[in-house]
Motif scaffolding. Sequence first.
Motif, PDB file in Angstrom:
ATOM      1  N   SER A 284      48.841  54.879  35.881  1.00  0.00           N
ATOM      2  CA  SER A 284      47.911  54.247  35.334  1.00  0.00           C
ATOM      3  C   SER A 284      47.156  53.207  35.742  1.00  0.00           C
ATOM      4  O   SER A 284      48.527  52.079  35.964  1.00  0.00           O
ATOM      5  CB  SER A 284      47.308  54.307  33.957  1.00  0.00           C
ATOM      6  N   ASP A 285      46.176  52.525  36.317  1.00  0.00           N
ATOM      7  CA  ASP A 285      46.270  51.279  36.424  1.00  0.00           C
ATOM      8  C   ASP A 285      45.589  50.274  35.360  1.00  0.00           C
ATOM      9  O   ASP A 285      45.219  48.874  35.756  1.00  0.00           O
ATOM     10  CB  ASP A 285      45.107  51.065  37.924  1.00  0.00           C
ATOM     11  N   GLN A 292      42.267  47.599  29.592  1.00  0.00           N
ATOM     12  CA  GLN A 292      42.939  46.109  29.630  1.00  0.00           C
ATOM     13  C   GLN A 292      43.472  46.630  31.186  1.00  0.00           C
ATOM     14  O   GLN A 292      44.563  47.428  31.537  1.00  0.00           O
ATOM     15  CB  GLN A 292      43.526  45.479  29.102  1.00  0.00           C
ATOM     16  N   PRO A 293      43.280  45.871  32.487  1.00  0.00           N
ATOM     17  CA  PRO A 293      44.370  45.738  33.435  1.00  0.00           C
ATOM     18  C   PRO A 293      45.323  46.026  34.015  1.00  0.00           C
ATOM     19  O   PRO A 293      45.863  44.735  32.499  1.00  0.00           O
ATOM     20  CB  PRO A 293      43.059  44.997  34.724  1.00  0.00           C
ATOM     21  N   MET A 301      40.983  43.416  37.234  1.00  0.00           N
ATOM     22  CA  MET A 301      40.887  41.887  37.170  1.00  0.00           C
ATOM     23  C   MET A 301      39.892  40.884  37.212  1.00  0.00           C
ATOM     24  O   MET A 301      39.535  39.781  37.077  1.00  0.00           O
ATOM     25  CB  MET A 301      42.733  41.597  37.626  1.00  0.00           C
ATOM     26  N   TRP A 302      39.203  41.054  38.989  1.00  0.00           N
ATOM     27  CA  TRP A 302      38.292  40.793  38.951  1.00  0.00           C
ATOM     28  C   TRP A 302      36.879  41.075  38.809  1.00  0.00           C
ATOM     29  O   TRP A 302      36.131  40.152  38.280  1.00  0.00           O
ATOM     30  CB  TRP A 302      38.201  40.652  40.582  1.00  0.00           C
ATOM     31  N   ASP A 303      36.976  42.046  38.497  1.00  0.00           N
ATOM     32  CA  ASP A 303      35.922  42.670  37.955  1.00  0.00           C
ATOM     33  C   ASP A 303      35.293  42.289  36.791  1.00  0.00           C
ATOM     34  O   ASP A 303      34.075  41.799  36.201  1.00  0.00           O
ATOM     35  CB  ASP A 303      35.116  44.139  38.150  1.00  0.00           C
ATOM     36  N   SER A 304      36.557  42.008  36.000  1.00  0.00           N
ATOM     37  CA  SER A 304      36.169  42.257  34.420  1.00  0.00           C
ATOM     38  C   SER A 304      36.769  40.359  33.934  1.00  0.00           C
ATOM     39  O   SER A 304      36.553  39.977  33.000  1.00  0.00           O
ATOM     40  CB  SER A 304      37.163  42.721  33.568  1.00  0.00           C
ATOM     41  N   ILE A 307      43.499  38.329  33.023  1.00  0.00           N
ATOM     42  CA  ILE A 307      44.329  38.391  33.860  1.00  0.00           C
ATOM     43  C   ILE A 307      44.872  39.430  33.075  1.00  0.00           C
ATOM     44  O   ILE A 307      45.118  40.226  32.357  1.00  0.00           O
ATOM     45  CB  ILE A 307      45.098  37.300  33.301  1.00  0.00           C
ATOM     46  N   GLY A 308      45.700  40.900  34.615  1.00  0.00           N
ATOM     47  CA  GLY A 308      46.481  41.042  33.883  1.00  0.00           C
ATOM     48  C   GLY A 308      47.904  41.524  33.287  1.00  0.00           C
ATOM     49  O   GLY A 308      48.032  39.979  32.998  1.00  0.00           O
TER      50      GLY A 308
END
Length: 398
Positions: A284-285, A292-293, A301-304, A307-308
Amino acid sequence: MAAEPQPKALTRKPLLLNKVEGSQEVVNMAAIVPKEDGVISVSEDRTVRVWLKRDSGQYWPSIYHAMPSPCSCMSFNPETRRLSIGLDNGTISEFILSEDYNKMTLVKTYQAHQSRVMMILFVLEMEWVLSTGQDKHFTWHCSESGQRLGGYRTSAGACGLQFDVETRHVFVGDHSGQVTILKLEQESCSLVTTFKGHTGGVTALCWDPIQRVLFSGSSDHSIIMWDIGGRKGTAIELQGHNDKVQSLSYAHHTRQLISCGADGGIVVWNMDVERQETPEWLDSDSCQKCDQPFFWNFKQMWDSKKIGLRQHHCRKCGKAVCGKCSSKRSSIPLMGFEFEVRVCDSCHESITDEERAPTATFHDSKHNIVHVHFDATRGWLLTSGTDKVIKVGVRRLL
């Protein structure tokens, strides 16, 4: 699937009966002589020794025989007193021991391999000598004529070797982590199947002909139980060592598996319980609990604008989860995890105290075990190790 924490505290020490000392190098294999107070051992110091217990209570060599090359493995058949010894130079020497175990007579020599012999099995029912070697070959010879009957090239040097008399299937485990099943005829063999579940090389195999399951030990510290007879392809993982598993033995009458490793641990597994197959780890990503990414998921990460996170896996359900959603630890003995491993929060809540009940006992042998032999008639357990010592003890049941 790598285990994380160390095993729980050791319990129920086996009673040590005796130590057999005197070898100059590593004792690669040793066996208890049935119905005798004796031990047969082969060593890197090129010696074959038969140790008999004296009136003093100590074991002393009744036979001390020097071989032309380091002794890597052996197979002893008590019915015929036939002793087959594998050597580092690729040959197998076959001896007959006298009834009083004070003399050994050379019968024949097989030019079996091009390099070190890793494992030998003598099959009395077929009069076959089976062997594997570092030369990536499995071979079998006729023990009556001494002639080579056939061979098969494995994907890597092979350590594990087991044979089922009923079906004439041979199981070969190699350093690539693969187990190969072959069907043997008198002078030919055919590939049945291969399977791989270990992330490290297979170091030991053990076959239960009654339940028709195969156990494989590996340098990845794990043991896998393969359901051969059920034909369902079930693979159940057992985690109880923190170093490579080096030898396996099975007590058929109590359905207990004995595993020994480079960590000095002896683990006695109760296999008379209904175990559960370990799940595949899901991909899963993002966290499959909180969404959470993970740190490689740049788009989310960019859209939300978050921080990953690092990815983990729940050992019970196999889901990909973040650290926050898998902050708990639990043992899951029926899945092979006798010590605490990472589980997601929801799985942790679902595990009952009954499900956490241990199904194995742990013992410390105080030496790096290379080989284990169990004599079921007396309940004696023998271990040989890199410290050149052979230990004979009484194994206490679960």
